[in-house]
Design a protein around this motif. Structure first.
Motif, PDB file in Angstrom:
ATOM      1  N   GLN A 150      52.530  11.274  61.040  1.00 15.04           N
ATOM      2  CA  GLN A 150      52.222  12.648  61.673  1.00 15.04           C
ATOM      3  C   GLN A 150      52.870  12.994  62.909  1.00 15.04           C
ATOM      4  O   GLN A 150      53.293  12.559  63.785  1.00 15.04           O
ATOM      5  N   LEU A 151      53.433  14.100  63.119  1.00 16.81           N
ATOM      6  CA  LEU A 151      54.131  14.610  63.998  1.00 16.81           C
ATOM      7  C   LEU A 151      53.310  15.323  65.028  1.00 16.81           C
ATOM      8  O   LEU A 151      53.423  15.185  66.290  1.00 16.81           O
ATOM      9  N   TRP A 152      52.384  16.166  64.635  1.00 19.20           N
ATOM     10  CA  TRP A 152      51.455  16.825  65.595  1.00 19.20           C
ATOM     11  C   TRP A 152      50.086  17.025  64.956  1.00 19.20           C
ATOM     12  O   TRP A 152      50.048  17.178  63.465  1.00 19.20           O
ATOM     13  N   ASN A 153      49.066  17.381  65.386  1.00 21.42           N
ATOM     14  CA  ASN A 153      47.930  17.666  64.789  1.00 21.42           C
ATOM     15  C   ASN A 153      47.188  18.863  65.894  1.00 21.42           C
ATOM     16  O   ASN A 153      46.879  18.536  66.926  1.00 21.42           O
ATOM     17  N   PHE A 154      46.770  19.758  65.121  1.00 24.24           N
ATOM     18  CA  PHE A 154      45.993  21.142  65.817  1.00 24.24           C
ATOM     19  C   PHE A 154      44.655  20.992  65.245  1.00 24.24           C
ATOM     20  O   PHE A 154      44.598  21.318  64.055  1.00 24.24           O
ATOM     21  N   THR A 155      43.739  21.004  66.119  1.00 26.75           N
ATOM     22  CA  THR A 155      42.140  21.018  65.724  1.00 26.75           C
ATOM     23  C   THR A 155      41.554  22.020  66.684  1.00 26.75           C
ATOM     24  O   THR A 155      41.999  22.180  67.951  1.00 26.75           O
ATOM     25  N   GLU A 156      40.466  22.615  66.211  1.00 23.77           N
ATOM     26  CA  GLU A 156      39.565  23.449  66.962  1.00 23.77           C
ATOM     27  C   GLU A 156      38.197  22.751  66.677  1.00 23.77           C
ATOM     28  O   GLU A 156      37.825  22.134  65.560  1.00 23.77           O
ATOM     29  N   SER A 158      35.129  21.716  65.174  1.00 24.49           N
ATOM     30  CA  SER A 158      34.217  21.891  63.670  1.00 24.49           C
ATOM     31  C   SER A 158      34.881  22.695  62.729  1.00 24.49           C
ATOM     32  O   SER A 158      34.450  23.173  61.818  1.00 24.49           O
ATOM     33  N   ALA A 159      36.239  23.206  62.814  1.00 25.93           N
ATOM     34  CA  ALA A 159      36.985  23.819  62.099  1.00 25.93           C
ATOM     35  C   ALA A 159      37.567  23.393  60.928  1.00 25.93           C
ATOM     36  O   ALA A 159      38.096  22.165  60.909  1.00 25.93           O
ATOM     37  N   LEU A 160      37.434  24.094  60.015  1.00 23.54           N
ATOM     38  CA  LEU A 160      38.166  23.460  58.519  1.00 23.54           C
ATOM     39  C   LEU A 160      39.580  24.462  58.371  1.00 23.54           C
ATOM     40  O   LEU A 160      39.505  25.725  58.720  1.00 23.54           O
ATOM     41  N   TYR A 161      40.344  23.920  57.823  1.00 28.25           N
ATOM     42  CA  TYR A 161      41.703  24.684  57.693  1.00 28.25           C
ATOM     43  C   TYR A 161      41.924  24.510  56.177  1.00 28.25           C
ATOM     44  O   TYR A 161      42.499  23.434  55.732  1.00 28.25           O
ATOM     45  N   LEU A 513      36.235  20.027  50.991  1.00 29.97           N
ATOM     46  CA  LEU A 513      36.945  21.242  51.097  1.00 29.97           C
ATOM     47  C   LEU A 513      38.357  21.114  51.639  1.00 29.97           C
ATOM     48  O   LEU A 513      38.653  21.884  52.615  1.00 29.97           O
ATOM     49  N   SER A 514      38.986  19.979  51.212  1.00 26.32           N
ATOM     50  CA  SER A 514      40.396  20.041  51.646  1.00 26.32           C
ATOM     51  C   SER A 514      41.160  20.673  50.529  1.00 26.32           C
ATOM     52  O   SER A 514      41.565  20.157  49.454  1.00 26.32           O
ATOM     53  N   THR A 515      41.178  21.933  50.874  1.00 28.59           N
ATOM     54  CA  THR A 515      41.719  22.882  49.535  1.00 28.59           C
ATOM     55  C   THR A 515      43.223  23.609  50.315  1.00 28.59           C
ATOM     56  O   THR A 515      43.677  24.595  49.662  1.00 28.59           O
ATOM     57  N   SER A 516      43.690  23.201  51.418  1.00 36.98           N
ATOM     58  CA  SER A 516      44.971  23.596  52.120  1.00 36.98           C
ATOM     59  C   SER A 516      46.224  23.148  50.917  1.00 36.98           C
ATOM     60  O   SER A 516      46.199  22.011  50.793  1.00 36.98           O
ATOM     61  N   ALA A 517      46.940  24.406  50.634  1.00 41.37           N
ATOM     62  CA  ALA A 517      48.193  23.834  49.841  1.00 41.37           C
ATOM     63  C   ALA A 517      49.333  23.615  50.700  1.00 41.37           C
ATOM     64  O   ALA A 517      49.586  24.125  51.769  1.00 41.37           O
ATOM     65  N   VAL A 527      50.091  21.027  56.570  1.00 49.64           N
ATOM     66  CA  VAL A 527      49.110  20.888  55.564  1.00 49.64           C
ATOM     67  C   VAL A 527      47.839  20.866  56.360  1.00 49.64           C
ATOM     68  O   VAL A 527      47.755  20.147  57.446  1.00 49.64           O
ATOM     69  N   GLY A 528      46.919  21.431  55.770  1.00 46.47           N
ATOM     70  CA  GLY A 528      45.266  21.404  56.605  1.00 46.47           C
ATOM     71  C   GLY A 528      44.665  20.536  55.972  1.00 46.47           C
ATOM     72  O   GLY A 528      44.569  20.072  55.021  1.00 46.47           O
ATOM     73  N   SER A 529      43.430  20.176  56.504  1.00 45.17           N
ATOM     74  CA  SER A 529      42.319  19.531  55.711  1.00 45.17           C
ATOM     75  C   SER A 529      40.878  20.002  56.332  1.00 45.17           C
ATOM     76  O   SER A 529      40.583  20.705  56.966  1.00 45.17           O
ATOM     77  N   GLU A 530      39.814  19.248  55.764  1.00 42.41           N
ATOM     78  CA  GLU A 530      38.362  19.757  56.241  1.00 42.41           C
ATOM     79  C   GLU A 530      38.142  19.225  57.458  1.00 42.41           C
ATOM     80  O   GLU A 530      37.449  19.894  58.240  1.00 42.41           O
ATOM     81  N   THR A 531      38.456  18.101  57.777  1.00 42.60           N
ATOM     82  CA  THR A 531      38.255  17.238  59.114  1.00 42.60           C
ATOM     83  C   THR A 531      39.391  17.117  60.219  1.00 42.60           C
ATOM     84  O   THR A 531      38.863  16.806  61.009  1.00 42.60           O
TER      85      THR A 531
END
Length: 544
Positions: A150-156, A158-161, A513-517, A527-531
């Protein structure tokens, strides 16, 4: 000030032993006083007499009770206060600061080995939209990273990506979705590609900040000049949503085009025109679209909007166009979902231009066996679309899926491949090879030039579906399963090279809901993920 006194003031827990020791002596008197007070409450006249003659006889037990309650509240609230350190502007969470310094050093080392992203660009030569363009490869050039870290991680919170990000120069554009009891809400943001730090975040439609965005399942699209970001709004149950355009430099909302429905499919751009589908809201056992027949767009429609001023140029009725359109040579190819079961080719020019040339809006419409909800792919003279029984939420009792290749000019079927379950994600195409995500957990490679002959098939997971579109580079396939795993496969034989867990370690995805392409650009995987937030992954020290 003595050190022990200072420590007791700074650390509320330090007073606990004093209070505990004193409690043994004070407690009998306190109980006696409270007992007297309780007895007096049953004799109002006696209470009034004592207040006049001996007020402290009544007030002392109450004062003692308040003092003890205050001490108890102070000591028990201390852990909660400690947990909130750093939440206010005048407090600093030094642990968080230290972790950020370590992360910065790690990023610097990784970027020192592989290089930072390209310099920021004021303009770009082509429009960027879902999966990079009509081939849906999810690949914007550069090496195919392996041995990912992982280079970086962006979170908000309770947000899903669920979206696929867009990358241009040193900017990463994305959107989020937060599910709430009253519906959903989300944000649109621009991140620095090297650090993941937000340059801007927009959460409201209006400048006054009173109207929040609904959640985003649609992925953003970027205009060719790099100045406009366009995205659809709303989830499947949402009505009264909009197509949204933002200024990429500031995140300011430039315009909104309202629809009585929602826009889950990702918009596509050609020149100054953006095309998007507004999907139907189906309910009940018969899955009939809801709403009033007299309202335009009840079963769904495709629309063309001028980017420069947000003017709605045209609407074309299409049943449930949740698909993302692919635009090639002035024609938008889009799937028709529930109650539609078709692929439709639509001219995107304004109505007056079509009238002057005596052309119809619809070029051709070809039926499909099942709803065509996935994004359409175009390669050379073929239009590829996946379809099948089941949807993003519910698997069919008797699953079945298809990949259909249509002639781009006429819509006639050239070949088809039957698969064991629905194909809901976009099909990635590159160098005559099509990579197909199958709902049952398989990735299947087809030879586009030989009537879709199966080259290889690999099951990523026995227990989790694959709904997200894969990415395809010259040598590598990247695919995400709904339980939050990113699999890296060798494109030549489908062999799994590595697997990376994307969800937060202490918060596994429970909704699937890990549906990020994934998107591959500048030697990175976005890429995004559910949590686990939206992440940038990069090659580490070791390559498998």
């Amino acid at each position: 000030m003595p050190v022990d006194v200072a420590f007791s003031l700074l650390n509320p827990l330090a007073v606990v032993p004093v209070f505990v020791n004193a409690g043994a002596a004070v407690l009998p008197a306190l109980i006696a006083g409270l007992g007297s007070a309780l007895a007096l409450l049953l004799k109002p006249r006696e209470v009034a007499r004592l207040i006049r003659s001996k007020p402290w006889t009544v007030l002392m037990p109450l004062v003692l009770a308040l003092v003890i309650w205050g001490l108890w509240h102070w000591t028990t609230a201390a852990p909660a206060r400690a947990a909130r350190v750093g939440e206010t502007s005048d407090e600093t969470d030094w642990v968080k600061v230290a972790l950020e310094i370590i992360q910065q050093e790690n990023r610097a080392k990784l970027l020192g080995r592989v290089g930072s992203s390209a310099a920021p660009q004021s303009t770009s030569s082509i429009a960027r939209y879902f999966r990079g363009g009509v081939d849906r490869s999810g690949y914007l050039g550069g090496p195919s990273p392996r041995g990912l870290v992982q280079l970086w991680n962006f979170t908000e919170e309770s947000a899903l990506y669920c979206i696929s990000p867009i990358v241009s120069g040193n900017s990463v554009y994305g959107a989020s979705c937060v599910l709430d009891a009253g519906g959903s809400y989300g944000s649109i943001f621009c991140l620095d590609a090297d650090t993941g730090k937000p340059r801007w975040t927009t959460t409201h439609k209006d400048a006054a900040g009173t109207q929040e965005f609904k959640g985003f399942f649609s992925s953003p699209a970027l205009s060719a000049d790099g100045r406009s970001l366009v995205i659809g709004q709303g989830l499947h149950e949402d009505k009264d949503s909009e197509l949204v355009c933002l200024d990429t430099a500031t995140g300011r909302v430039r315009w909104l085009v309202p629809t009585p429905l929602h826009i889950e499919g990702s918009p596509s751009i050609a020149g100054d025109i953006v095309v998007a589908g507004a999907g139907a809201i189906e309910k009940g056992p018969d899955h009939k679209p809801q709403g009033h027949p007299e309202k335009e767009g009840n079963p769904g429609f495709v629309m063309g909007v001028r980017i420069s001023d947000g003017k709605l140029l045209w609407r074309c009725p299409v049943n449930d166009p949740e698909s993302s359109p692919a635009i090639f040579d002035g024609i938008a190819y889009i799937g028709s979902g529930l109650n539609g079961n078709a692929v439709v080719a639509i001219r995107i020019a304004p109505g007056d231009e079509l009238s002057s040339q005596q052309l119809e809006r619809i070029v051709w419409k070809t039926p499909t066996d099942y709803p065509a909800t996935g994004a359409v792919s175009v390669t050379d003279d073929l239009v590829l679309v996946g379809c099948g029984k089941g949807d993003f939420v519910v698997s069919a009792v008797d699953p079945e899926g298809l990949v259909i290749a249509l002639d781009r000019l006429t819509g006639s079927q050239r070949w088809r491949v039957k698969l064991p379950d629905a194909v809901l994600g976009a099909i990635a195409v590159r160098d005559g090879k099509a990579i197909v995500p199958v709902r049952n957990g398989e990735i299947v490679a087809l030879d586009v030039t030989h009537n879709g002959a199966i080259l290889w098939r690999t099951r990523l997971n026995d227990a989790s579906a694959i709904l997200a579109a894969p990415a395809l580079t010259d040598s590598t396939v990247y695919a995400v399963s709904c339980d939050g795993y990113l699999a890296v496969l060798d494109a030549s034989d489908g062999r799994i090279v590595e697997k990376i867990y994307l969800n937060a370690p202490n918060k596994p995805g429970e909704l699937g809901l890990s549906t990020s392409a994934p998107l591959i650009a500048n030697n990175r995987v976005y890429v995004g993920s559910e949590t686990g937030g939206l992440q940038a992954l990069i090659s580490g020290n070791k390559r498998p």
